[in-house]
Structures are given as C-alpha cells and as structure tokens.
Design an enzyme around this catalytic site. Structure first.
Site, PDB file in Angstrom:
ATOM      1  N   ASP A 267      68.763 -58.811  67.474  1.00  0.00           N
ATOM      2  CA  ASP A 267      68.755 -58.430  68.888  1.00  0.00           C
ATOM      3  C   ASP A 267      68.379 -56.957  69.031  1.00  0.00           C
ATOM      4  O   ASP A 267      69.215 -56.077  68.855  1.00  0.00           O
ATOM      5  CB  ASP A 267      70.147 -58.691  69.488  1.00  0.00           C
ATOM      6  CG  ASP A 267      70.210 -58.343  70.976  1.00  0.00           C
ATOM      7  OD1 ASP A 267      69.136 -58.094  71.574  1.00  0.00           O
ATOM      8  OD2 ASP A 267      71.329 -58.326  71.532  1.00  0.00           O
ATOM      9  N   LYS A 274      67.663 -51.355  72.770  1.00  0.00           N
ATOM     10  CA  LYS A 274      68.933 -50.728  72.408  1.00  0.00           C
ATOM     11  C   LYS A 274      68.685 -49.346  71.803  1.00  0.00           C
ATOM     12  O   LYS A 274      67.607 -49.074  71.293  1.00  0.00           O
ATOM     13  CB  LYS A 274      69.647 -51.589  71.356  1.00  0.00           C
ATOM     14  CG  LYS A 274      70.222 -52.878  71.887  1.00  0.00           C
ATOM     15  CD  LYS A 274      70.947 -53.645  70.793  1.00  0.00           C
ATOM     16  CE  LYS A 274      71.535 -54.942  71.313  1.00  0.00           C
ATOM     17  NZ  LYS A 274      72.591 -54.753  72.315  1.00  0.00           N
ATOM     18  N   ASP A 344      68.401 -57.257  77.475  1.00  0.00           N
ATOM     19  CA  ASP A 344      69.407 -57.192  76.404  1.00  0.00           C
ATOM     20  C   ASP A 344      70.571 -58.150  76.663  1.00  0.00           C
ATOM     21  O   ASP A 344      71.397 -58.376  75.779  1.00  0.00           O
ATOM     22  CB  ASP A 344      69.912 -55.753  76.257  1.00  0.00           C
ATOM     23  CG  ASP A 344      70.618 -55.515  74.935  1.00  0.00           C
ATOM     24  OD1 ASP A 344      70.539 -56.402  74.061  1.00  0.00           O
ATOM     25  OD2 ASP A 344      71.242 -54.444  74.784  1.00  0.00           O
ATOM     26  N   ARG A 348      73.302 -65.066  76.854  1.00  0.00           N
ATOM     27  CA  ARG A 348      73.594 -66.030  77.918  1.00  0.00           C
ATOM     28  C   ARG A 348      72.355 -66.821  78.309  1.00  0.00           C
ATOM     29  O   ARG A 348      72.457 -67.957  78.759  1.00  0.00           O
ATOM     30  CB  ARG A 348      74.212 -65.281  79.125  1.00  0.00           C
ATOM     31  CG  ARG A 348      73.309 -64.242  79.719  1.00  0.00           C
ATOM     32  CD  ARG A 348      74.069 -63.233  80.581  1.00  0.00           C
ATOM     33  NE  ARG A 348      74.733 -62.187  79.782  1.00  0.00           N
ATOM     34  CZ  ARG A 348      75.446 -61.193  80.298  1.00  0.00           C
ATOM     35  NH1 ARG A 348      75.621 -61.103  81.619  1.00  0.00           N
ATOM     36  NH2 ARG A 348      76.006 -60.292  79.523  1.00  0.00           N
TER      37      ARG A 348
HETATM   38  N1  BES Z   1      74.515 -58.973  71.135  1.00  0.00           N
HETATM   39  C1  BES Z   1      74.881 -58.116  72.198  1.00  0.00           C
HETATM   40  C2  BES Z   1      76.384 -57.951  72.339  1.00  0.00           C
HETATM   41  C3  BES Z   1      77.047 -57.130  71.278  1.00  0.00           C
HETATM   42  C4  BES Z   1      77.161 -55.759  71.437  1.00  0.00           C
HETATM   43  C5  BES Z   1      77.608 -57.707  70.180  1.00  0.00           C
HETATM   44  C6  BES Z   1      77.812 -55.008  70.498  1.00  0.00           C
HETATM   45  C7  BES Z   1      78.258 -56.959  69.226  1.00  0.00           C
HETATM   46  C8  BES Z   1      78.367 -55.605  69.392  1.00  0.00           C
HETATM   47  C9  BES Z   1      74.368 -58.698  73.524  1.00  0.00           C
HETATM   48  O1  BES Z   1      73.196 -59.410  73.455  1.00  0.00           O
HETATM   49  C10 BES Z   1      74.135 -57.544  74.434  1.00  0.00           C
HETATM   50  O2  BES Z   1      73.262 -56.770  74.145  1.00  0.00           O
HETATM   51  N2  BES Z   1      74.923 -57.445  75.490  1.00  0.00           N
HETATM   52  C11 BES Z   1      74.810 -56.379  76.411  1.00  0.00           C
HETATM   53  C12 BES Z   1      74.966 -56.966  77.777  1.00  0.00           C
HETATM   54  C13 BES Z   1      74.645 -55.980  78.889  1.00  0.00           C
HETATM   55  C14 BES Z   1      73.164 -55.665  78.865  1.00  0.00           C
HETATM   56  C15 BES Z   1      75.035 -56.592  80.210  1.00  0.00           C
HETATM   57  C16 BES Z   1      75.936 -55.395  76.103  1.00  0.00           C
HETATM   58  O3  BES Z   1      77.031 -55.795  75.745  1.00  0.00           O
HETATM   59  O4  BES Z   1      75.679 -54.203  76.185  1.00  0.00           O
HETATM   60 ZN    ZN Z   2      72.741 -60.261  71.674  1.00  0.00          ZN
HETATM   61 MN    MN Z   3      71.492 -58.145  73.662  1.00  0.00          MN
END
Ligand code: BES
Ligand code: ZN
Ligand code: MN
Length: 490
Positions: A267, A274, A344, A348
C-alpha cells in the site's frame, strides 16, 4: 513437533523438566518429586532464583538430564496473561538450550478462568511459536534449526487428560495456521504479490480433500462488476486476484462462515501517496488475507467439523498515469457509487466488493479482517483488535473467543452518526469520513455493504504485526478466529 499429555508419574526421565516457580519460592502446578521442591526452595532462599515473571534458569543434572525453572511471578496476580507469558519464556529457553524433549509441569497449575483444554492448547501454540523463524533473505550461515521435537504437557488429574489432548491437537493446528499467516505477511511485497497469494492458497488445497480453491483473475473480476476493487488495482502492473477457498468439515447443508481478508500486498497510498518513513511496513497490508488463509489451514489441520469459506481480494495500491485519482467516482458490485476522495483509503474499496460477493455463499455470518486504519492503532494500540458489527450476538461471540485465546478484540460503536460522515455531494457515499473516528467511519463504510448480513469487521492494523526492533508478523488474530469457528453454532 509432537505433543502429548500425561500425569507427572508418566513423564520420561530423559525429558527436560520445566517447572514453574512463584516469587515466594513455591512451585506452581506439578513437579517430579520432593527433591525438586527442596532444590527450588534452596535456590530461592539463596537468592539464585527469584521466580519473577520472565525469569528462567537452566540446571544441568546428571547424565545429560536437565531441569528448567520458569518464573511465574506473584500468586496474587497469577492469570491467563501470566501463564501465557511463562509458556512463552519456557519456549524460548527450551529452544536456546537445545533440548529435544521437554515436559512442562506448570501446565498442571490452576489458572483462573482457564481450563485444562486451554492450558494445553496454549502450551502447544506457544511451543510451536517458539520454533518460528522469519523467512529471511540473509546470505550468511543459517542458525541451526531448533531440536525441540516433543513436548509433554503435565496434568494434575487423570480426568483432565482427554481435554488436554484435544487442546494440544488444536494448539498444534493453530501453530500450523499461525506459521502460514506469519510467513505470508513477513514476505516482502516483491515476492508476496497477488499472484503469489493465489498460488499459496492453491497450495493449501493440495492433498486436502476438504479444501477447494478458486483464483479469479482480472477478466473474471471485471465480469463480476467489482468496479470498486478494480479502481484500486488500476495503478499497478501486478494483476489482481480474487481468491475463494472453501473448507468443508461439516455437511453441505450447513451454512458457512465467510471470512474476508484484505489482501493489499503493498500500500503506497496510490495518488494520495504516503510519507516515506515506515512505508516498508505496508507490505503487511495483506495481513487480513494471511490471517484468513492461516485460519483455514488451522481448521483443516484440526479436521474441524465446520464449513468456512475464505474470500480474499488482493492487489497492489500504486500511483501511476492510470491510477485512480481523488474525486474519481466508481461503481461497486452492489451498485452503490463511491467518490474516492483519498486513494489511500483503499482497503474498504476492495473489501466492499468482496462483502457483496460473499452473499452468494448464503453465509451464517461474515467476518472481514483488515489492517484498515491507522486510527485504530491510535485508539487501541497493539493490544486489542478493533471490532465493529451489526449483530450483538456475533460481536459477543468474537469478543469471548478473543478473551479465551488471549487474542482479544474490543468493540467500537457503529451507529448512523458515523455513516453520516461519509456523505458525498457527487456519489452515494465517499470513501473517507474526515479525521474524527477514523476506525469507525471505515467500519461504517463497510456496513453499507453488509445490509441483511450478520457481519463483523476486525481492524487488525495494530495487532497483526510489530514495528521497531522486533518488526514482524504476530500471527494475530488466527487464534481468536480459529476459536470462534470451532465454537460457532455450538
Ligand atoms: N493500510 C492502511 C492502514 C494502516 C495504517 C495500517 C497504519 C497499519 C498501519 C490503510 O489503507 C490506510 O492507508 N488508511 C488510511 C485511511 C485514511 C486515508 C482515511 C489511514 O489510516 O491513514
Ligand atoms: Zn491499506
Ligand atoms: Mn491505504
């Protein structure tokens, strides 16, 4: 590794005897004989073994025999947690000392709210875990594999032996599932691709009459109209996969449990890229997939009398000239349109189509498992997985399974207040809900695709892997899910 349960009188003299000692110098559980008590008492009085939790002391005995003392801490706080901690210490001390056969005597100890089945199951689980080595790519000489090949769990009463043997069987099966889960999650993203995960699932079915696996490719995913899932894979050169693995341990008439696992093999965040620090950890973003495949392996290994179907949408989330952009609108398999405000928030987007797909199995319940949000790590840390559900009984069953296994989850509220945060001016819903309650708005998004299903969501972003010096997969929550499946409908 082989496991067996026995009374203390039945333990072979050649086994390394592992004896638990509280911090007052008394033995917890069984010992071989009165001499052990004298030895332990003497060492404690001399200040050579204090019996603190985490302490261990290896004593050579005559003719290659060995005695391993393990600290159990204070009696006052003796608990499931401390018991598991002591087993973990015993496991690593046994691997270090090179014993091939160990007999654990403190499995005979009473532990509040832990019966003989779980005492034995934990012993097998943690002994198996102590043998675990990360599949590394270091070129130096590999450390010698551990010699530990046989573990005896000592029980205090004959009446406990049958339950203990069942616990050992299930603990050994759990060890198999956890190892698979950790191996898959620990592999780097350039090895563990969606194609690799699909092949790993196929490997599971080999020689297993009760497992059937199908792996769908891009064309079939398109035909299923999974526009949300496909929007995530657009930026990647690696082809996506939809893995469907069925374990049938009960009659065909029995409605299956469906487990859905997030399989983002890397990801980057996509166009909503990120920050670089720690981005390597996003190879763990397929831990949900690893968990559900590991659970399936454990169920098969335990020959569990249940039906479980695993659904894994898997792809990479990459930026590119073809990648989905913030503001793009996609149509999910359910027909609901989604405005992708942040690329990101991709988990979902692949899970919602997998949830819709899971309806074809007429499931009794659906549980999805995902490293879904950083917000969940902030809320619960690495101790509890986040749990959200539209069904109180299901939420309670998962919570109880988490308590029983020492692999706990904590329920978060999921009300309309949160789904209102997902309003979009341009589509049926947006894929993000603002800064507040990020773990819950992610759950609320999924809930929109679980209408009429008995459904729960586990956010394992904090529990699936460790960061820092001990970076690596934990194998959670395979234990909790195995327990949930074994007890479902009983
Ligand atoms: N895979 C990440 C979530 C994640 C973050 C897992 C840190 C483990 C450690 C997910 O896909 C993501 O990036 N989520 C975002 C959502 C936001 C953009 C609403 C997040 O948590 O920042
Ligand atoms: Zn993710
Ligand atoms: Mn993500």
């Amino acid at each position: 590794m082989q496991f067996n349960a026995s009374l203390s009188t039945g333990v072979r003299r050649s086994a390394c005897a592992v004896i638990g000692v509280h911090d007052d110098g008394t033995i917890g559980g069984a010992s071989r004989d009165a001499r052990d008590e004298a030895v332990v008492g003497g060492l404690h009085r001399a200040g050579d073994f204090a019996g603190r939790l985490g302490d261990s002391l290896l004593l050579p005995e005559a003719a290659g025999r060995r005695l391993l003392l393990i600290g159990l801490g204070p009696k006052r706080t003796w608990s499931r947690r401390h018991y598991r901690r002591a087993l973990k210490e015993a496991g690593s001390a046994l691997v270090r000392c090179g014993a091939d056969h160990a007999a654990i005597f403190f499995t005979a100890a009473d532990v509040p709210d832990v019966d003989a089945y779980y005492r034995a199951r934990y012993a097998a689980e943690l002994a198996a875990a102590s043998l675990y080595r990360i599949p590394d790519f270091k070129t130096g000489r590999k450390p010698r594999p551990s010699k530990l090949a046989q573990v005896t769990a000592v029980m205090g009463e004959r009446a406990d032996l049958a339950a203990a043997r069942r616990g050992l069987d299930h603990g050994a099966a759990l060890g198999v599932g956890q190892r698979l889960s950790r191996d898959l999650a620990n592999l780097p993203g350039n090895v563990c691709t969606p194609t690799y995960l699909g092949n790993a699932a196929k490997r599971l079915a080999r020689g297993q009459r009760r497992i059937k696996v199908r792996v769908l490719g891009a064309a079939e995913i398109k035909r299923l109209k999974m526009g949300s899932f496909l929007s995530v894979t657009r930026g990647s050169d690696e082809p996506p996969r939809l893995i469907v693995a069925e374990y049938r341990g009960a009659t065909a008439a029995k409605a299956p449990i469906v487990l859905v696992g997030k399989g983002i093999t890397f990801d980057t965040g996509g166009i909503s890229l990120k920050d670089p620090p720690g981005m390597d950890e996003m190879k763990f973003d397929m831990s949900g997939a690893a968990t559900v495949l590991g659970t399936l392996a454990a169920l098969a290994s335990a020959a569990a009398p249940v039906n479980v179907t695993v659904v894994v949408p898997t792809c990479e989330n990459m930026p590119s000239g073809r990648a989905t952009k913030p503001g793009d609108i996609v149509t999910s398999m359910s027909g609901q349109t989604i405005e992708v405000l942040n690329t990101d928030a991709e988990g979902r987007l692949i899970l919602c189509d997998a949830l819709t797909y899971s309806r074809r199995f007429k499931p009794s319940v659906v549980v999805d498992v995902a490293t879904l949000t950083g917000a969940c790590v902030i809320a619960l840390g690495s101790h509890f997985s986040g749990l959200m559900s539209n069904d109180d009984d299901l939420a309670e069953a998962l919570t109880e399974a988490g308590k029983r296994t020492g692999d706990p989850c904590w329920r978060l509220p999921l009300t309309e207040d949160y789904s209102e945060q997902l309003r979009s001016n341009f589509a049926d819903l947006a894929n993000i809900g603002g800064r507040e309650a990020g773990a819950i708005t992610a759950g609320a998004f999924l809930a929109k695709f679980a209408d009429g299903l008995r459904w729960a969501h586990l956010d394992i972003a904090g529990t699936a892997y460790m960061t820092g010096a001990a970076k690596g997969s934990t194998g959670r929550p395979v234990s909790m899910l195995l327990d949930f499946c074994l007890n479902h409908g009983r």
